[in-house]
Design an enzyme around this catalytic site. Structure first.
Site, PDB file in Angstrom:
ATOM      1  N   GLU A  12       0.813  -1.211   0.000  1.00 13.67           N
ATOM      2  CA  GLU A  12       0.000   0.000   0.000  1.00 13.67           C
ATOM      3  C   GLU A  12       0.848   1.264   0.000  1.00 13.67           C
ATOM      4  O   GLU A  12       0.358   2.348  -0.285  1.00 13.67           O
ATOM      5  CB  GLU A  12      -0.979  -0.002   1.171  1.00 13.67           C
ATOM      6  N   GLN A 102       0.631   3.563  18.519  1.00 17.88           N
ATOM      7  CA  GLN A 102       0.751   2.165  18.114  1.00 17.88           C
ATOM      8  C   GLN A 102       2.157   1.809  17.648  1.00 17.88           C
ATOM      9  O   GLN A 102       2.524   0.634  17.633  1.00 17.88           O
ATOM     10  CB  GLN A 102      -0.279   1.852  17.029  1.00 17.88           C
ATOM     11  N   LEU A 289      -9.278  -3.463  12.545  1.00 19.71           N
ATOM     12  CA  LEU A 289      -8.635  -4.097  13.693  1.00 19.71           C
ATOM     13  C   LEU A 289      -7.782  -5.280  13.243  1.00 19.71           C
ATOM     14  O   LEU A 289      -6.710  -5.532  13.805  1.00 19.71           O
ATOM     15  CB  LEU A 289      -9.686  -4.560  14.705  1.00 19.71           C
ATOM     16  N   ASP A 291      -5.940  -5.647  10.679  1.00 21.39           N
ATOM     17  CA  ASP A 291      -4.640  -5.134  10.263  1.00 21.39           C
ATOM     18  C   ASP A 291      -3.753  -4.827  11.466  1.00 21.39           C
ATOM     19  O   ASP A 291      -2.565  -5.137  11.495  1.00 21.39           O
ATOM     20  CB  ASP A 291      -4.880  -3.880   9.407  1.00 21.39           C
ATOM     21  N   GLN A 292      -4.360  -4.255  12.497  1.00 21.97           N
ATOM     22  CA  GLN A 292      -3.588  -3.762  13.641  1.00 21.97           C
ATOM     23  C   GLN A 292      -3.211  -4.843  14.651  1.00 21.97           C
ATOM     24  O   GLN A 292      -2.339  -4.632  15.493  1.00 21.97           O
ATOM     25  CB  GLN A 292      -4.375  -2.645  14.326  1.00 21.97           C
ATOM     26  N   HIS A 313      -3.632  -2.902   3.243  1.00 21.69           N
ATOM     27  CA  HIS A 313      -2.882  -2.554   4.456  1.00 21.69           C
ATOM     28  C   HIS A 313      -2.457  -3.821   5.195  1.00 21.69           C
ATOM     29  O   HIS A 313      -1.322  -3.923   5.674  1.00 21.69           O
ATOM     30  CB  HIS A 313      -3.744  -1.698   5.386  1.00 21.69           C
TER      31      HIS A 313
END
Length: 344
Positions: A12, A102, A289, A291-292, A313
């Site tokens: 990305e 983060q 979420l 992705d994280q 992502h």
């Protein structure tokens, strides 16, 4: 010294490549050179929030940095040892304080003593996870993995004025533990009784938020769901419409930030569209979420969850993680629109 070269144009091609690389560089003690930073964006290179993330990681580990200036498309970073303590990071714009957080949270999560970090900048800008999302969706999963954090909010910061200020207290853990998020919210009970509609407002008429709530109720058929219109005093006008669905472990939070010239009904409709897609898939974790959670799960050495079709992502994040860690991350479509992600 040997440098691991990370191409910021991969996948990305945004700031996530840089943030994940910084986090894992420190935790694996790997010197890195990041090139083509944010190459796929309209304004490539380091903007203030990205530079703040880089400098925050550098400060926390007393690392050395080359190329850390606004607009830079290349940096070289050599990490040092993480130091817990009191920190204060100011973006100076409405850039995302959550993304800065983060970047450094995994570092302080595995430190040898508690830390307290104050952030100033944007908290709700529509282009990144909001502070509400961070506090209600992301942190509960980390708590299940063994990490305890507390958020204290002084003020919110909407785009474009910014001005948000909040503090995070981190109680570190010796190691993160794997977690599984496999069961959809539908298995927990009636959806609309778990659902909540919320309109956050600043320097705008309450009727805007009331219209958003009314339209979302109609589109979702949630006559019994609770709702509120919350007013905040911030540096400038702002509106965030949110649909929350309480799950067994965390809250799935969907958000649409209001924009000048876009009707309240349209704001609600855009948010509801994502909610319907999530509910139809009957998965446990919504797209953002998913992705994280990859970096925490990779650091825990395992974990799995169900989600909708992986975003660019997410696949990019997997590629960056694998450049630092020898860990399997398998993404499989089990059924149409139903995906399972297994780490480790």
């Amino acid at each position: 010294m040997s440098w691991l070269v990370i191409d910021g144009a991969q996948g990305e091609g945004g700031g996530q490549v840089l943030r994940t690389a910084m986090t894992l560089s420190v935790l694996t003690q790997t010197p890195i050179e990041v090139i083509n930073i944010r190459a796929n964006r309209n304004k490539p290179g380091l903007l203030r929030q990205h530079l703040t993330s880089v400098n925050a990681a550098r400060e926390i580990c007393n690392g050395t940095l080359e190329g850390g200036v606004l607009g830079s498309s290349r940096i070289k970073f050599s990490p040092g040892k993480v130091k817990s303590g009191d920190y204060h990071f100011v973006i100076g714009t409405a850039g995302s304080t959550v993304l800065v957080c983060q970047t450094i949270l995994p570092l302080l999560a595995l430190a040898d003593s508690p830390s307290r970090v104050t952030f100033e900048g944007g908290t709700h800008n529509g282009m990144s996870p909001s502070l509400c999302f961070f506090n209600e969706s992301y942190l509960p999963v980390l708590k299940a993995m063994g990490l305890n954090c507390r958020v204290q909010i002084s003020s919110l910061g909407f785009y474009p004025a910014g001005g948000g200020k909040w503090q995070l207290t981190v109680e570190p853990t010796m190691s993160l533990k794997p977690v599984e998020l496999l069961t959809s919210v539908e298995a927990v009970g009636q959806i609309q009784k778990q659902g909540h509609l919320s309109a956050l407002m600043s320097a705008l008429p309450d009727v805007i938020g009331q219209k958003e709530v009314t339209e979302a109720r109609k589109l979702l058929g949630w006559d019994e769901a609770t709702a509120d219109v919350l007013r905040f005093k911030t540096n400038g006008p702002g509106n965030s419409f949110q649909v929350k669905i309480k799950g067994a472990l965390h809250t799935s939070l969907f958000e649409q930030v209001g924009q000048f010239g876009v009707s309240a009904e349209r704001v609600a409709k855009r948010c509801v569209g994502r909610v319907k897609k999530f509910l139809k898939a009957e998965v446990a974790v919504e797209q953002h979420l998913a992705d994280q959670l990859l970096v925490p799960m990779a650091l825990a050495g395992g974990g799995q969850f169900t989600t909708t079709q992986p975003s660019l992502h997410m696949t990019t994040n997997i590629d960056v993680i694998k450049q630092f860690l020898s860990i399997d991350i398998n993404v499989v479509e089990v059924d149409s629109g139903f995906w399972q992600v297994k780490v480790g």
